[in-house]
Scaffold this motif. Structure first.
Motif, PDB file in Angstrom:
ATOM      1  N   PRO A  59       0.843  -1.207   0.000  1.00 44.85           N
ATOM      2  CA  PRO A  59       0.000   0.000   0.000  1.00 44.85           C
ATOM      3  C   PRO A  59       0.876   1.254   0.000  1.00 44.85           C
ATOM      4  O   PRO A  59       1.989   1.244   0.536  1.00 44.85           O
ATOM      5  CB  PRO A  59      -0.799  -0.114   1.303  1.00 44.85           C
ATOM      6  N   ALA A  60       0.383   2.294  -0.609  1.00 47.59           N
ATOM      7  CA  ALA A  60       1.137   3.544  -0.715  1.00 47.59           C
ATOM      8  C   ALA A  60       1.220   4.246   0.637  1.00 47.59           C
ATOM      9  O   ALA A  60       0.319   4.139   1.474  1.00 47.59           O
ATOM     10  CB  ALA A  60       0.483   4.469  -1.732  1.00 47.59           C
ATOM     11  N   TRP A  61       2.319   4.951   0.847  1.00 44.14           N
ATOM     12  CA  TRP A  61       2.430   5.855   1.993  1.00 44.14           C
ATOM     13  C   TRP A  61       1.730   7.155   1.611  1.00 44.14           C
ATOM     14  O   TRP A  61       1.741   7.557   0.445  1.00 44.14           O
ATOM     15  CB  TRP A  61       3.902   6.136   2.311  1.00 44.14           C
ATOM     16  N   SER A  62       1.135   7.830   2.581  1.00 44.05           N
ATOM     17  CA  SER A  62       0.489   9.106   2.266  1.00 44.05           C
ATOM     18  C   SER A  62       1.489  10.260   2.324  1.00 44.05           C
ATOM     19  O   SER A  62       1.419  11.183   1.509  1.00 44.05           O
ATOM     20  CB  SER A  62      -0.684   9.375   3.205  1.00 44.05           C
ATOM     21  N   HIS A  63       2.435  10.205   3.256  1.00 48.13           N
ATOM     22  CA  HIS A  63       3.502  11.199   3.320  1.00 48.13           C
ATOM     23  C   HIS A  63       4.616  10.688   4.226  1.00 48.13           C
ATOM     24  O   HIS A  63       4.447   9.694   4.933  1.00 48.13           O
ATOM     25  CB  HIS A  63       2.983  12.570   3.744  1.00 48.13           C
ATOM     26  N   TYR A  64       5.741  11.397   4.198  1.00 46.56           N
ATOM     27  CA  TYR A  64       6.936  10.955   4.918  1.00 46.56           C
ATOM     28  C   TYR A  64       7.777  12.163   5.316  1.00 46.56           C
ATOM     29  O   TYR A  64       7.573  13.274   4.798  1.00 46.56           O
ATOM     30  CB  TYR A  64       7.778  10.016   4.034  1.00 46.56           C
ATOM     31  N   GLU A  65       8.730  11.936   6.202  1.00 44.92           N
ATOM     32  CA  GLU A  65       9.723  12.954   6.576  1.00 44.92           C
ATOM     33  C   GLU A  65      11.083  12.288   6.686  1.00 44.92           C
ATOM     34  O   GLU A  65      11.193  11.164   7.186  1.00 44.92           O
ATOM     35  CB  GLU A  65       9.405  13.574   7.937  1.00 44.92           C
ATOM     36  N   ILE A  66      12.102  12.988   6.236  1.00 49.05           N
ATOM     37  CA  ILE A  66      13.489  12.603   6.447  1.00 49.05           C
ATOM     38  C   ILE A  66      14.110  13.675   7.320  1.00 49.05           C
ATOM     39  O   ILE A  66      14.077  14.857   6.960  1.00 49.05           O
ATOM     40  CB  ILE A  66      14.256  12.504   5.106  1.00 49.05           C
ATOM     41  N   LEU A  77      32.708   6.960   2.083  1.00 48.64           N
ATOM     42  CA  LEU A  77      33.684   5.884   2.208  1.00 48.64           C
ATOM     43  C   LEU A  77      34.795   6.021   1.172  1.00 48.64           C
ATOM     44  O   LEU A  77      35.966   5.796   1.470  1.00 48.64           O
ATOM     45  CB  LEU A  77      32.986   4.534   2.087  1.00 48.64           C
ATOM     46  N   THR A  78      34.420   6.365  -0.049  1.00 47.69           N
ATOM     47  CA  THR A  78      35.344   6.672  -1.138  1.00 47.69           C
ATOM     48  C   THR A  78      34.651   7.713  -2.006  1.00 47.69           C
ATOM     49  O   THR A  78      33.519   8.112  -1.719  1.00 47.69           O
ATOM     50  CB  THR A  78      35.667   5.419  -2.004  1.00 47.69           C
ATOM     51  N   ASP A  79      35.285   8.107  -3.102  1.00 49.62           N
ATOM     52  CA  ASP A  79      34.634   9.031  -4.037  1.00 49.62           C
ATOM     53  C   ASP A  79      33.446   8.379  -4.730  1.00 49.62           C
ATOM     54  O   ASP A  79      32.576   9.063  -5.253  1.00 49.62           O
ATOM     55  CB  ASP A  79      35.622   9.504  -5.101  1.00 49.62           C
ATOM     56  N   GLU A  80      33.402   7.054  -4.716  1.00 51.50           N
ATOM     57  CA  GLU A  80      32.376   6.317  -5.439  1.00 51.50           C
ATOM     58  C   GLU A  80      31.431   5.540  -4.530  1.00 51.50           C
ATOM     59  O   GLU A  80      30.601   4.768  -5.003  1.00 51.50           O
ATOM     60  CB  GLU A  80      33.034   5.340  -6.424  1.00 51.50           C
ATOM     61  N   CYS A  81      31.560   5.714  -3.214  1.00 49.58           N
ATOM     62  CA  CYS A  81      30.740   4.944  -2.269  1.00 49.58           C
ATOM     63  C   CYS A  81      30.471   5.779  -1.024  1.00 49.58           C
ATOM     64  O   CYS A  81      31.387   6.383  -0.468  1.00 49.58           O
ATOM     65  CB  CYS A  81      31.466   3.651  -1.899  1.00 49.58           C
ATOM     66  N   ALA A  82      29.208   5.812  -0.602  1.00 50.54           N
ATOM     67  CA  ALA A  82      28.838   6.606   0.569  1.00 50.54           C
ATOM     68  C   ALA A  82      27.645   5.981   1.269  1.00 50.54           C
ATOM     69  O   ALA A  82      26.854   5.250   0.667  1.00 50.54           O
ATOM     70  CB  ALA A  82      28.492   8.038   0.149  1.00 50.54           C
ATOM     71  N   VAL A  83      27.526   6.292   2.555  1.00 50.40           N
ATOM     72  CA  VAL A  83      26.400   5.859   3.377  1.00 50.40           C
ATOM     73  C   VAL A  83      25.600   7.099   3.755  1.00 50.40           C
ATOM     74  O   VAL A  83      26.168   8.086   4.232  1.00 50.40           O
ATOM     75  CB  VAL A  83      26.872   5.141   4.662  1.00 50.40           C
ATOM     76  N   LEU A  84      24.300   7.046   3.552  1.00 46.92           N
ATOM     77  CA  LEU A  84      23.392   8.089   4.012  1.00 46.92           C
ATOM     78  C   LEU A  84      22.555   7.495   5.135  1.00 46.92           C
ATOM     79  O   LEU A  84      21.871   6.488   4.940  1.00 46.92           O
ATOM     80  CB  LEU A  84      22.485   8.565   2.877  1.00 46.92           C
ATOM     81  N   ALA A  85      22.653   8.085   6.315  1.00 47.87           N
ATOM     82  CA  ALA A  85      21.861   7.633   7.465  1.00 47.87           C
ATOM     83  C   ALA A  85      20.920   8.767   7.861  1.00 47.87           C
ATOM     84  O   ALA A  85      21.279   9.945   7.774  1.00 47.87           O
ATOM     85  CB  ALA A  85      22.785   7.269   8.622  1.00 47.87           C
ATOM     86  N   TYR A  86      19.706   8.399   8.318  1.00 50.70           N
ATOM     87  CA  TYR A  86      18.735   9.418   8.703  1.00 50.70           C
ATOM     88  C   TYR A  86      17.621   8.789   9.533  1.00 50.70           C
ATOM     89  O   TYR A  86      17.500   7.574   9.627  1.00 50.70           O
ATOM     90  CB  TYR A  86      18.146  10.121   7.470  1.00 50.70           C
ATOM     91  N   ARG A  87      16.816   9.651  10.110  1.00 54.30           N
ATOM     92  CA  ARG A  87      15.592   9.237  10.800  1.00 54.30           C
ATOM     93  C   ARG A  87      14.447   9.435   9.817  1.00 54.30           C
ATOM     94  O   ARG A  87      14.277  10.515   9.260  1.00 54.30           O
ATOM     95  CB  ARG A  87      15.379  10.090  12.046  1.00 54.30           C
ATOM     96  N   GLY A  88      13.696   8.362   9.596  1.00 50.24           N
ATOM     97  CA  GLY A  88      12.573   8.440   8.678  1.00 50.24           C
ATOM     98  C   GLY A  88      11.267   8.200   9.416  1.00 50.24           C
ATOM     99  O   GLY A  88      11.192   7.368  10.320  1.00 50.24           O
ATOM    100  N   THR A  89      10.261   8.946   9.031  1.00 48.96           N
ATOM    101  CA  THR A  89       8.911   8.775   9.572  1.00 48.96           C
ATOM    102  C   THR A  89       7.964   8.775   8.385  1.00 48.96           C
ATOM    103  O   THR A  89       8.104   9.601   7.479  1.00 48.96           O
ATOM    104  CB  THR A  89       8.542   9.919  10.534  1.00 48.96           C
ATOM    105  N   ALA A  90       7.035   7.820   8.387  1.00 52.90           N
ATOM    106  CA  ALA A  90       6.086   7.741   7.272  1.00 52.90           C
ATOM    107  C   ALA A  90       4.703   7.399   7.800  1.00 52.90           C
ATOM    108  O   ALA A  90       4.557   6.757   8.841  1.00 52.90           O
ATOM    109  CB  ALA A  90       6.553   6.688   6.262  1.00 52.90           C
ATOM    110  N   TRP A  91       3.692   7.844   7.065  1.00 48.17           N
ATOM    111  CA  TRP A  91       2.304   7.641   7.440  1.00 48.17           C
ATOM    112  C   TRP A  91       1.538   7.036   6.278  1.00 48.17           C
ATOM    113  O   TRP A  91       1.792   7.360   5.126  1.00 48.17           O
ATOM    114  CB  TRP A  91       1.656   8.975   7.790  1.00 48.17           C
ATOM    115  N   ARG A  92       0.598   6.174   6.619  1.00 42.87           N
ATOM    116  CA  ARG A  92      -0.356   5.658   5.642  1.00 42.87           C
ATOM    117  C   ARG A  92      -1.736   6.152   6.049  1.00 42.87           C
ATOM    118  O   ARG A  92      -2.037   6.257   7.245  1.00 42.87           O
ATOM    119  CB  ARG A  92      -0.338   4.134   5.593  1.00 42.87           C
ATOM    120  N   HIS A  93      -2.593   6.417   5.079  1.00 39.63           N
ATOM    121  CA  HIS A  93      -3.954   6.869   5.374  1.00 39.63           C
ATOM    122  C   HIS A  93      -4.652   5.863   6.278  1.00 39.63           C
ATOM    123  O   HIS A  93      -4.635   4.660   6.018  1.00 39.63           O
ATOM    124  CB  HIS A  93      -4.770   7.039   4.086  1.00 39.63           C
ATOM    125  N   GLY A  94      -5.233   6.354   7.356  1.00 37.59           N
ATOM    126  CA  GLY A  94      -6.033   5.520   8.230  1.00 37.59           C
ATOM    127  C   GLY A  94      -5.249   4.616   9.156  1.00 37.59           C
ATOM    128  O   GLY A  94      -5.838   3.814   9.871  1.00 37.59           O
TER     129      GLY A  94
END
Length: 121
Positions: A57-64, A72-89
């Protein structure tokens, strides 16, 4: 800037999940041997991700929030974050710490690994 580039990719991924086009987006974004490690204890390979997103099912909205970049190198990286997402109902919202490992191939960032760690209430 790498942080901006990878945040843009993450936002496009979440937007695809809100528009029910995640299977196509992640099918293109993920490396052939890429994996997603999800909060419910599943480890999905690329094809399992595509198959699962076709029925999700689709998410209705999200936050990063709180994004962090580890280059790690010029060609490799890690992105870390806190994610919050909501589904209708649905309540409560989905909250997790997330990390995505990206590798640059042929000038494009590709997803090698993605992991979710649930945030306790």
């Amino acid at each position: 800037m790498v942080l901006d580039d990878l945040l843009d990719v993450e936002h496009r991924g979440w937007q695809s999940l809100c528009e029910s086009s995640g299977a196509d987006f992640y099918g293109t974004l993920m490396l052939d041997d890429g994996v997603m490690i999800l909060t419910h204890g599943y480890v999905f390979d690329r094809q399992q991700v595509i198959d699962s997103l076709n029925d999700a099912p689709a998410w209705s909205h999200y936050e990063i929030t709180e994004p962090r970049l580890i280059e790690l190198t010029d060609e490799c990286a890690v992105l870390a974050y806190r994610g919050t997402a909501w589904r209708h109902g649905e309540d409560p919202e989905f909250r997790a710490l997330m990390s995505s490992v990206y590798v640059r191939r042929d000038g494009k960032w590709r997803l090698a690994s993605y992991q979710q760690t649930p945030v306790p209430e």
